[in-house]
Design a protein around this motif. Structure first.
Motif, PDB file in Angstrom:
ATOM      1  N   ALA A  44      -5.534   4.608   6.825  1.00  0.00           N
ATOM      2  CA  ALA A  44      -5.464   5.784   5.953  1.00  0.00           C
ATOM      3  C   ALA A  44      -5.585   5.369   4.484  1.00  0.00           C
ATOM      4  O   ALA A  44      -6.300   6.006   3.703  1.00  0.00           O
ATOM      5  N   ALA A  45      -4.900   4.279   4.117  1.00  0.00           N
ATOM      6  CA  ALA A  45      -4.968   3.805   2.730  1.00  0.00           C
ATOM      7  C   ALA A  45      -6.407   3.462   2.370  1.00  0.00           C
ATOM      8  O   ALA A  45      -6.922   3.857   1.318  1.00  0.00           O
ATOM      9  N   GLU A  46      -7.058   2.756   3.271  1.00  0.00           N
ATOM     10  CA  GLU A  46      -8.444   2.349   3.019  1.00  0.00           C
ATOM     11  C   GLU A  46      -9.346   3.577   2.867  1.00  0.00           C
ATOM     12  O   GLU A  46     -10.179   3.652   1.971  1.00  0.00           O
ATOM     13  N   LEU A  47      -9.144   4.557   3.748  1.00  0.00           N
ATOM     14  CA  LEU A  47      -9.993   5.755   3.738  1.00  0.00           C
ATOM     15  C   LEU A  47      -9.920   6.486   2.403  1.00  0.00           C
ATOM     16  O   LEU A  47     -10.921   6.988   1.898  1.00  0.00           O
ATOM     17  N   VAL A  48      -8.728   6.580   1.821  1.00  0.00           N
ATOM     18  CA  VAL A  48      -8.601   7.321   0.553  1.00  0.00           C
ATOM     19  C   VAL A  48      -8.594   6.391  -0.665  1.00  0.00           C
ATOM     20  O   VAL A  48      -8.325   6.828  -1.779  1.00  0.00           O
ATOM     21  N   GLY A  49      -8.895   5.108  -0.426  1.00  0.00           N
ATOM     22  CA  GLY A  49      -9.054   4.180  -1.541  1.00  0.00           C
ATOM     23  C   GLY A  49      -7.768   3.886  -2.294  1.00  0.00           C
ATOM     24  O   GLY A  49      -7.784   3.699  -3.511  1.00  0.00           O
ATOM     25  N   GLU A  51      -3.942   1.573  -2.387  1.00  0.00           N
ATOM     26  CA  GLU A  51      -3.430   0.266  -1.951  1.00  0.00           C
ATOM     27  C   GLU A  51      -2.633   0.373  -0.656  1.00  0.00           C
ATOM     28  O   GLU A  51      -2.673  -0.516   0.186  1.00  0.00           O
ATOM     29  N   ALA A  52      -1.867   1.449  -0.534  1.00  0.00           N
ATOM     30  CA  ALA A  52      -0.943   1.556   0.603  1.00  0.00           C
ATOM     31  C   ALA A  52      -0.773   3.012   0.998  1.00  0.00           C
ATOM     32  O   ALA A  52      -1.117   3.925   0.239  1.00  0.00           O
ATOM     33  N   ALA A  53      -0.236   3.203   2.210  1.00  0.00           N
ATOM     34  CA  ALA A  53       0.004   4.565   2.704  1.00  0.00           C
ATOM     35  C   ALA A  53       1.258   4.588   3.553  1.00  0.00           C
ATOM     36  O   ALA A  53       1.697   3.561   4.078  1.00  0.00           O
ATOM     37  N   LEU A  54       1.823   5.765   3.659  1.00  0.00           N
ATOM     38  CA  LEU A  54       3.060   5.975   4.402  1.00  0.00           C
ATOM     39  C   LEU A  54       2.844   7.118   5.377  1.00  0.00           C
ATOM     40  O   LEU A  54       2.349   8.187   4.989  1.00  0.00           O
ATOM     41  N   TYR A  55       3.216   6.891   6.631  1.00  0.00           N
ATOM     42  CA  TYR A  55       3.107   7.936   7.652  1.00  0.00           C
ATOM     43  C   TYR A  55       4.350   8.818   7.558  1.00  0.00           C
ATOM     44  O   TYR A  55       5.478   8.307   7.578  1.00  0.00           O
ATOM     45  N   VAL A  56       4.155  10.114   7.425  1.00  0.00           N
ATOM     46  CA  VAL A  56       5.281  11.049   7.308  1.00  0.00           C
ATOM     47  C   VAL A  56       5.114  12.163   8.340  1.00  0.00           C
ATOM     48  O   VAL A  56       3.997  12.445   8.780  1.00  0.00           O
ATOM     49  N   PRO A  57       6.233  12.794   8.753  1.00  0.00           N
ATOM     50  CA  PRO A  57       6.146  13.806   9.816  1.00  0.00           C
ATOM     51  C   PRO A  57       5.312  15.026   9.437  1.00  0.00           C
ATOM     52  O   PRO A  57       4.624  15.589  10.292  1.00  0.00           O
ATOM     53  N   THR A  58       5.398  15.462   8.185  1.00  0.00           N
ATOM     54  CA  THR A  58       4.696  16.692   7.794  1.00  0.00           C
ATOM     55  C   THR A  58       4.110  16.567   6.387  1.00  0.00           C
ATOM     56  O   THR A  58       4.546  15.734   5.584  1.00  0.00           O
ATOM     57  N   GLY A  59       3.178  17.464   6.117  1.00  0.00           N
ATOM     58  CA  GLY A  59       2.603  17.521   4.776  1.00  0.00           C
ATOM     59  C   GLY A  59       3.649  17.909   3.753  1.00  0.00           C
ATOM     60  O   GLY A  59       3.667  17.405   2.624  1.00  0.00           O
ATOM     61  N   ALA A 191      -8.902   9.261  -9.516  1.00  0.00           N
ATOM     62  CA  ALA A 191      -8.132   9.383 -10.754  1.00  0.00           C
ATOM     63  C   ALA A 191      -6.661   9.751 -10.533  1.00  0.00           C
ATOM     64  O   ALA A 191      -5.888   9.759 -11.480  1.00  0.00           O
ATOM     65  N   VAL A 192      -6.276  10.061  -9.289  1.00  0.00           N
ATOM     66  CA  VAL A 192      -4.889  10.510  -9.077  1.00  0.00           C
ATOM     67  C   VAL A 192      -3.994   9.328  -8.692  1.00  0.00           C
ATOM     68  O   VAL A 192      -4.474   8.273  -8.268  1.00  0.00           O
ATOM     69  N   ASP A 193      -2.697   9.528  -8.849  1.00  0.00           N
ATOM     70  CA  ASP A 193      -1.744   8.447  -8.588  1.00  0.00           C
ATOM     71  C   ASP A 193      -1.244   8.451  -7.151  1.00  0.00           C
ATOM     72  O   ASP A 193      -0.836   7.419  -6.635  1.00  0.00           O
ATOM     73  N   SER A 194      -1.240   9.620  -6.532  1.00  0.00           N
ATOM     74  CA  SER A 194      -0.832   9.702  -5.136  1.00  0.00           C
ATOM     75  C   SER A 194      -1.582  10.851  -4.484  1.00  0.00           C
ATOM     76  O   SER A 194      -2.016  11.792  -5.165  1.00  0.00           O
ATOM     77  N   VAL A 195      -1.731  10.736  -3.164  1.00  0.00           N
ATOM     78  CA  VAL A 195      -2.400  11.800  -2.411  1.00  0.00           C
ATOM     79  C   VAL A 195      -1.715  11.969  -1.070  1.00  0.00           C
ATOM     80  O   VAL A 195      -1.305  10.992  -0.444  1.00  0.00           O
ATOM     81  N   LEU A 211       0.997   9.911   3.058  1.00  0.00           N
ATOM     82  CA  LEU A 211       1.152   9.867   1.604  1.00  0.00           C
ATOM     83  C   LEU A 211       0.666   8.500   1.151  1.00  0.00           C
ATOM     84  O   LEU A 211       1.158   7.476   1.647  1.00  0.00           O
ATOM     85  N   ALA A 212      -0.304   8.484   0.238  1.00  0.00           N
ATOM     86  CA  ALA A 212      -0.887   7.206  -0.187  1.00  0.00           C
ATOM     87  C   ALA A 212      -0.804   7.047  -1.693  1.00  0.00           C
ATOM     88  O   ALA A 212      -0.787   8.026  -2.442  1.00  0.00           O
ATOM     89  N   GLY A 213      -0.749   5.785  -2.125  1.00  0.00           N
ATOM     90  CA  GLY A 213      -0.696   5.466  -3.556  1.00  0.00           C
ATOM     91  C   GLY A 213      -0.689   3.961  -3.734  1.00  0.00           C
ATOM     92  O   GLY A 213      -1.121   3.219  -2.836  1.00  0.00           O
ATOM     93  N   SER A 214      -0.174   3.497  -4.858  1.00  0.00           N
ATOM     94  CA  SER A 214      -0.088   2.050  -5.085  1.00  0.00           C
ATOM     95  C   SER A 214       0.960   1.462  -4.143  1.00  0.00           C
ATOM     96  O   SER A 214       1.827   2.180  -3.624  1.00  0.00           O
ATOM     97  N   SER A 215       0.922   0.148  -3.938  1.00  0.00           N
ATOM     98  CA  SER A 215       1.896  -0.504  -3.053  1.00  0.00           C
ATOM     99  C   SER A 215       3.312  -0.264  -3.548  1.00  0.00           C
ATOM    100  O   SER A 215       4.220   0.017  -2.754  1.00  0.00           O
ATOM    101  N   GLU A 216       3.469  -0.376  -4.830  1.00  0.00           N
ATOM    102  CA  GLU A 216       4.809  -0.211  -5.401  1.00  0.00           C
ATOM    103  C   GLU A 216       5.297   1.229  -5.197  1.00  0.00           C
ATOM    104  O   GLU A 216       6.456   1.464  -4.825  1.00  0.00           O
ATOM    105  N   TYR A 217       4.407   2.163  -5.401  1.00  0.00           N
ATOM    106  CA  TYR A 217       4.745   3.577  -5.220  1.00  0.00           C
ATOM    107  C   TYR A 217       5.137   3.857  -3.761  1.00  0.00           C
ATOM    108  O   TYR A 217       6.131   4.533  -3.477  1.00  0.00           O
ATOM    109  N   VAL A 218       4.366   3.311  -2.841  1.00  0.00           N
ATOM    110  CA  VAL A 218       4.618   3.581  -1.426  1.00  0.00           C
ATOM    111  C   VAL A 218       5.924   2.925  -0.980  1.00  0.00           C
ATOM    112  O   VAL A 218       6.645   3.477  -0.135  1.00  0.00           O
ATOM    113  N   GLU A 219       6.273   1.797  -1.553  1.00  0.00           N
ATOM    114  CA  GLU A 219       7.569   1.193  -1.213  1.00  0.00           C
ATOM    115  C   GLU A 219       8.720   2.100  -1.637  1.00  0.00           C
ATOM    116  O   GLU A 219       9.700   2.273  -0.918  1.00  0.00           O
TER     117      GLU A 219
END
Ligand SMILES: *Cc1c(COP(=O)(O)O)cnc(C)c1O
Length: 349
Positions: A44-49, A51-59, A191-195, A211-219
């Motif tokens: 998922a992280a790769e798809l939206v360009g 660094e990292a992504a987090l799997y969450v139950p809902t939007g 251009a966005v910080d998270s998606v 939920l995807a963003g920088s590695s630090e953000y995703v942590e």
């Protein structure tokens, strides 16, 4: 059987998804041990360009985590007045992050303009908590599945960044926008910080969002997910169908074609108007037929077509994976019969 056009969330998992769930290697994801979740997050992280992504139950949880991580209590979030994160998430911004909401009327543009962001921005001071986040939405749900161009997203993000404010993209239907405009998802989010995007809508997974963003953000987001009760254990069982769902991006074009066909068919019916949709959400206005959305939806339901009232005279229909072109034609016929039948016989039954 009814044709269910209430939402693209109503899809049932395919056989392939059910098999993937059964066969998924799993572990305890709170310990980071679930290989299937890890694979999904990486893909998922790769798809939206990002660094990292987090799997969450809902939007909803993804959006609310995003807001919490970007902001401090009392700050303002600037959003379009029709934004899902503000209107349809139970005041979560206030309840979960202590945020104040500043709305702007984005209108047909669906995303606040740079000028609206500059005008709405509040600088932190002794007396003012300041603007902590700008959130944008693509496709824009309440505005009719509007696909917003990457340039428009960039412009909003650049304006926010110039003011030192981060930007979250509610991309519940991000890939609908990307497919409609033929834009790479990584370009759309550049251009966005998270998606946040949903696996459980047009992509057809039974549950789950990203939920995807920088590695630090995703942590940091991982800790807030735990706080919000979203730390799941052998989540690979539900992440596996989510991985399969990523194969369904390109076929969203079929949903868009079906939505256009549905809108054209409904627009031809006397008393109804249905503007040509950008993506898979069709808006139908029934005021000329003298029908409130609620009674129009009831008529449709009696005729075997399910939709949702989204305004006084506005009904929403969604096309999705489990709706074929033949279903769409069938739905138009059923609705036409229901409307005509009702106007001819009004008073006689
Ligand atoms: C559906 C939706 C959400 C929330 O997703 P859930 O998985 O239903 O919680 C958030 N934003 C937008 C724009 C949506 O359409």
């Amino acid at each position: 059987m009814s044709i269910d056009l209430r939402s693209d969330t109503v899809t049932r998992p395919s056989e392939a998804m059910r098999e993937a769930a059964r066969d998924a290697p799993v572990g305890d994801d709170v310990y980071g041990d679930d290989p299937t979740v890890n694979e999904l997050e990486a893909a998922a992280a790769e798809l939206v360009g990002m660094e990292a992504a987090l799997y969450v139950p809902t939007g909803t949880m993804g959006n609310q985590i995003a807001a919490r991580v970007h902001t401090d209590r009392g700050q303002e979030i600037l959003v379009d007045e029709q934004a899902h994160i503000y209107k349809w998430e139970l005041g979560g911004l206030a309840q979960l992050s202590g945020l104040q909401v500043r709305t702007v009327a984005a209108g047909d543009a669906a995303v606040p303009t740079p000028q609206q962001i500059q005008d709405g921005y509040v600088e932190q001071s002794l007396h003012e908590a300041g603007t902590g986040l700008v959130a944008v939405e693509n496709t824009h749900n309440a505005r009719g599945g509007v696909a917003v161009s990457p340039e428009t997203i960039d412009a909003a993000a650049d304006a926010a960044h110039e003011l030192g404010v981060p930007v979250h993209l509610d991309g519940a239907r991000l890939f609908n926008a990307c497919v409609a405009l033929d834009v790479d998802p990584a370009r759309m989010t550049r251009a966005v910080d998270s998606v946040m995007f949903c696996l459980s809508k047009g992509l057809g997974a039974p549950v789950g969002s990203i939920l995807a963003g920088s590695s630090e953000y995703v942590e940091r987001a991982r800790r807030v997910r735990k706080l919000f009760g979203g730390g799941m254990r052998q989540a690979g069982i539900i992440a596996a169908p989510g991985l399969r769902a990523l194969d369904n991006v390109e076929r969203l074009a079929d949903d868009h074609e079906n939505a256009a066909r549905l809108a054209a068919g409904l627009d031809d019916i006397d008393g109804l108007s249905a503007p040509e949709p950008d993506t898979n959400i069709v808006q139908v206005f029934s005021d000329e037929a003298g029908l409130s959305a609620t009674s129009f939806v009831e008529r449709c339901e009696d005729a075997g077509v399910l939709g949702g009232a989204h305004g006084d005279h506005l009904t929403r229909f969604c096309t999705h994976l489990d709706v074929s072109r033949a279903d769409v034609d069938d739905a138009v016929e059923r609705i036409e019969a229901a409307i005509e039948g009702s106007s001819q016989t009004s008073g006689s039954r």
